[in-house]
Design an enzyme around this catalytic site. Structure first.
Site, PDB file in Angstrom:
ATOM      1  N   LYS A 111      64.382  44.186 -11.521  1.00 47.21           N
ATOM      2  CA  LYS A 111      63.744  45.199 -12.367  1.00 47.21           C
ATOM      3  C   LYS A 111      64.195  46.600 -11.978  1.00 47.21           C
ATOM      4  CE  LYS A 111      59.610  42.552 -13.631  1.00 47.21           C
ATOM      5  NZ  LYS A 111      59.884  42.564 -15.081  1.00 47.21           N
ATOM      6  N   LYS A 193      66.697  31.604 -18.217  1.00 48.86           N
ATOM      7  CA  LYS A 193      65.604  30.650 -18.120  1.00 48.86           C
ATOM      8  C   LYS A 193      64.728  30.722 -19.370  1.00 48.86           C
ATOM      9  CE  LYS A 193      61.786  29.446 -14.998  1.00 48.86           C
ATOM     10  NZ  LYS A 193      61.072  29.837 -13.762  1.00 48.86           N
ATOM     11  N   LYS A 196      58.687  33.147 -22.035  1.00 47.75           N
ATOM     12  CA  LYS A 196      57.847  33.700 -23.087  1.00 47.75           C
ATOM     13  C   LYS A 196      58.275  35.117 -23.456  1.00 47.75           C
ATOM     14  CE  LYS A 196      54.612  34.356 -19.303  1.00 47.75           C
ATOM     15  NZ  LYS A 196      55.363  33.466 -18.420  1.00 47.75           N
TER      16      LYS A 196
END
Length: 330
Positions: A111, A193, A196
């Protein structure tokens, strides 16, 4: 009986990757181990959440745990926040974790590398809380995906460090990674991967997806130009991902058997078989999910699981605080 612990962080709806990589194994393990399966709702708030959406996702997560086959008579199912010792030991573990170790944690490092702003302190220190989640219960094994092994290694390092400093406080757990289906990838981008956070919503199949929508996602999955159903994650990542899904939903069927069945056949026929397997599993889970919601089983399961978990966690926290010198009245 050896003990196993694992948890899921439901910041969104549970998806097929969660089922294949974790939930189905939890169900298998509950007959082999003393199983602790918790919902990591403290970890959910390391990034901003809509309260109503988070609450719904937590309830759905518990309902899906039960729908997928976790049995409160054989597994301890609980919310992380129903066991206050998680947060308290989490702070103690944070005080024994070096900043250099946290700086190396993949999620935070990624991040930062992508220039994300306003990252929370909770996101930075959550590996220490994860270590507390695990070490509270002295598990022998922690089932994890490949991307979580780093956190279990940090947990092991912290357990050894504190054992050396204060005496034998914790059992040093072993990570357990499934050989098949440990990491299911996005249908639209098999280099990532299944998640959501998929912006297109085409690469992720949710356990509560409409069956027609789920079938369409499988039939639209990215493949390649080889026209050969062959398990080769490096050169044929899309097809290999679909093979992992089919294998996992077919009692871990060997890849060689799948290759043999579809030798000389087109990708369309192969995808239809994958879609059939996916939809059959979703239909089964969704029917049981509705039964769970109507039965009131969620509150009973959580109450029973939290009571058992608190017994273990309170005893461990007291032992740790006494060893460190934090207790006065004993």
């Amino acid at each position: 009986m050896k003990r196993m612990l694992s948890g899921i962080k439901p910041t969104g709806q549970l998806h097929l990757g969660n089922y294949i990589g974790a939930l189905r194994h939890f169900v298998e393990y509950q007959d082999e181990y003393e199983m602790f399966a918790f919902i990591a709702n403290l970890h959910c708030i390391t990034v901003p959440q809509d309260p109503k959406e988070l609450s719904d996702n937590l309830r759905d997560c518990v309902a899906l745990y039960l729908a997928c086959g976790l049995d409160p008579d054989r597994a301890n199912i609980f919310l992380q926040t129903d066991v206050r010792a998680h947060a308290q030991l989490g702070y103690i573990m944070c005080c024994h974790t070096y900043m250099g170790e946290l700086n190396r944690m993949t999620q935070f490092k990624d991040k930062m590398a992508h220039g994300e702003k306003n990252l929370s302190g909770g996101l930075y220190t959550y590996p220490s809380l994860m270590a507390a989640d695990i070490l509270l219960y002295d598990p022998d094994y922690v089932p994890v995906g490949e991307d979580q092994k780093q956190h279990v290694e940090l947990t092991r390092d912290l357990a050894i460090r504190m054992n050396n400093r204060y005496g034998e406080l914790f059992k040093v757990p072993e990570p357990l990674v499934a050989k098949v289906g440990a990491r299911i990838m996005s249908l639209s981008d098999p280099s990532k991967k299944m998640s959501k956070s998929d912006e297109t919503n085409k690469g992720c199949i949710y356990l509560l997806d409409d069956l027609k929508k789920a079938r369409k996602k499988v039939m639209s999955a990215v493949t390649d130009n080889y026209a050969n159903v062959h398990f080769d994650p490096e050169n044929q990542p899309g097809i290999s991902n679909l093979m992992q899904i089919l294998s996992s939903l077919s009692e871990d069927r060997p890849m060689g058997d799948i290759e043999q069945e579809f030798a000389g056949k087109g990708y369309g026929e192969f995808k239809r078989s994958v879609a059939d397997a996916v939809c059959a599993k979703l239909e089964e889970i969704q029917a049981k999910y509705k039964q769970v919601l109507e039965s009131g089983a969620i509150n009973d399961a959580l109450s029973r699981g939290a009571a058992k978990a608190n017994e273990y966690a309170d005893a461990k926290l007291a032992k740790v605080q006494s060893a460190i010198g934090m207790e006065i009245i004993r």
